[in-house]
Design a protein around this motif. Structure first.
Motif, short mmCIF file in Angstrom:
data_model
loop_
_atom_site.label_atom_id
_atom_site.label_comp_id
_atom_site.label_asym_id
_atom_site.label_seq_id
_atom_site.Cartn_x
_atom_site.Cartn_y
_atom_site.Cartn_z
N VAL A 86 0.84 -1.20 0.00
CA VAL A 86 0.00 0.00 0.00
C VAL A 86 0.87 1.25 0.00
N ILE A 87 1.88 1.29 0.86
CA ILE A 87 2.75 2.46 0.96
C ILE A 87 3.55 2.66 -0.33
N SER A 88 3.90 1.57 -1.00
CA SER A 88 4.68 1.68 -2.24
C SER A 88 3.90 2.37 -3.36
N LEU A 89 2.58 2.46 -3.21
CA LEU A 89 1.78 3.20 -4.18
C LEU A 89 2.05 4.70 -4.11
N PHE A 90 2.63 5.15 -2.98
CA PHE A 90 2.85 6.58 -2.76
C PHE A 90 4.33 6.96 -2.77
N THR A 91 5.20 6.04 -2.37
CA THR A 91 6.62 6.36 -2.34
C THR A 91 7.45 5.08 -2.41
N SER A 92 8.66 5.23 -2.95
CA SER A 92 9.59 4.09 -3.00
C SER A 92 10.81 4.36 -2.14
#
Length: 447
Positions: free
Chosen positions: A341-347
């Protein structure tokens, strides 16, 4: 399994009513989230200074939303109850009086912002350059009457089971805003000012659509004529009686969140960035809860208007159950797949683990969050806005803020500590709203 299917069959009509309001509202919230997303992308192409200018120019505007929210909550409670009672004369009266209260207030705020905008931004900006922010702030302030009108009529249409209309209008708003952003920001090279112009015109387009539906088409019970705009002291008093506690609730919540955010900023850029990204990720679930909350406000009000207390109570509980099922499913995703889920916003390799841990923590609070959102909406629909005010105020200033301070500064638990406190606060508010709704005293409130 058979019992579950039987339950849904027995309550098919009520579930359909809930989703008739909740689904368009959820889509509406998703569309508004997209609007902010595309705005950020397009303004972001101008550089970090432009993003900061838009953020600075937006901050004072957010402080006046409780004014419009107060009137819209009062209008929702009264319109839905009058609609349930088939008292269409009062429906019109409430809509006209909400505009009589809201529209002049929006004009007054606009004049104040235009007159003292530079002073206001200098106070917030701590002597940082405000030229672009002031241009954006001024032109968006001109659109505040549009915003007020749109909020009030969106509430009105939802209260008469026409939630698709605000949804369609906001989709039109997003599309027009993206097109106008491109024209004013890049084609005409107006930069941050162009973003403000696009926002104001887009809101004006939505206002024109509402005007057409309410004043010219006249197909709805909230349609008005010039004859409806006669000041009614009693209706206005009733609107403010319901709405002012909601304004207080929103003000308390915003002040509390400002203090909460200030404590998290002191953790450093990395942890604060992780906090903001985790909050954005959680908004997937929050937006669903908001849709069910609006349905609870509307349907409980309508059933009380029809003098059907048992159905109002049943709808409140059924709505809560549906919201808990949906939001708990998101909780499972947050618990077991937080990094995805977080990877949808930042890497960013440093932010992802911090934000993922925060998201996993708050996953367990999704059922309580659903209970809090839906039942506070149901209490508002019944006109019991004072109880929601006290629950929100206690949760914010006696639980969230002091416990966050203790865990951050006495136990050095960092971001993890702050999100543990969020669970405690959300759980308290959820069960407090359940207890208040279950007591049933809201059935006797006159709106």
């Amino acid at each position: 399994m058979k019992k579950t299917l039987l339950f849904f069959r027995e309550n098919k009509k009520e579930i359909f009513s809930i989703f008739t309001i909740a689904l368009p509202t959820i889509i509406d919230m998703f569309v508004q989230t997209l609007l902010g997303f595309f705005d950020l992308i397009m303004v972001g192409r101008l550089g970090p200074e432009a993003i900061a200018s838009v953020g600075l120019g937006t901050a004072p505007l957010l402080t006046i939303i409780p004014i419009f929210f107060a009137i819209s909550v009062g209008a929702t409670a009264m319109v839905s109850r009058a609609f349930g009672a088939k008292n269409f004369k009062e429906v019109k009266e409430v809509m006209s009086q909400s505009l009589i209260l809201g529209f002049p207030a929006s004009i007054l705020v606009t004049l104040l912002f235009l007159s003292f905008g530079e002073n206001i931004l200098n106070l917030i900006s701590k002597n940082q350059p405000i030229s672009d922010a002031l241009s954006y702030f001024s032109v968006v302030s001109l659109g505040l009457p549009f915003l007020c009108f749109n909020i009030l009529f969106a509430s009105g249409f939802r209260s008469i089971n026409k939630a698709k209309i605000p949804m369609i209008n906001n989709i039109i708003c997003v599309i027009s805003n993206i097109i106008l952003n491109y024209i004013f920001i890049f084609t005409l090279n107006l930069g941050v000012l162009g973003a403000g112009i696009a926002t104001t015109i887009s809101r004006g387009i939505v206002t024109f659509i509402f005007l057409f539906l309410a004043y010219f088409k006249k197909d709805y019970c909230i349609s008005l004529t010039s004859k409806d705009f006669v000041f009614n002291k009693e209706i206005c008093r009733r609107l403010l009686k319901i709405g002012l506690p909601s304004a207080g609730e929103q003000t308390i919540f915003r002040i509390g969140m400002l203090v909460f955010e200030a404590m998290l900023i002191n953790l450093g850029t990395l942890q604060y960035a992780a906090h903001k990204i985790a909050l954005t990720a959680e908004s997937f679930s929050f937006n669903l809860g908001f849709g069910f909350s609006v349905a609870g406000t509307t349907l409980v009000g309508q059933h009380l208007g029809a003098l059907n207390y048992d159905r109002a109570k049943k709808t409140g509980y059924l709505n809560t159950l549906l919201a808990m099922l949906v939001m708990t499913s998101f909780g499972f995703v947050f618990m077991f797949f937080p990094k995805f889920v977080i990877s949808l916003f930042t890497s960013d390799s440093e932010i992802v683990p911090l934000a993922s841990e925060a998201l996993r923590i708050v996953s367990v609070a999704q059922p309580a969050l659903a209970m809090s959102m839906v039942l506070s909406g149901a209490l508002r629909g019944a006109g019991d806005t004072k109880s929601v005010l006290w629950i929100t105020g206690f949760g914010m200033f006696f639980i969230r803020i002091p416990l966050t301070y203790i865990l951050l500064y006495n136990f050095n638990m960092g971001l993890k500590g702050a999100w543990f406190v969020m669970i405690i606060d959300l759980s308290f508010r959820g069960f407090a709203c359940f207890r208040k709704f279950n007591q049933g005293k809201w059935r006797y409130i006159q709106v």
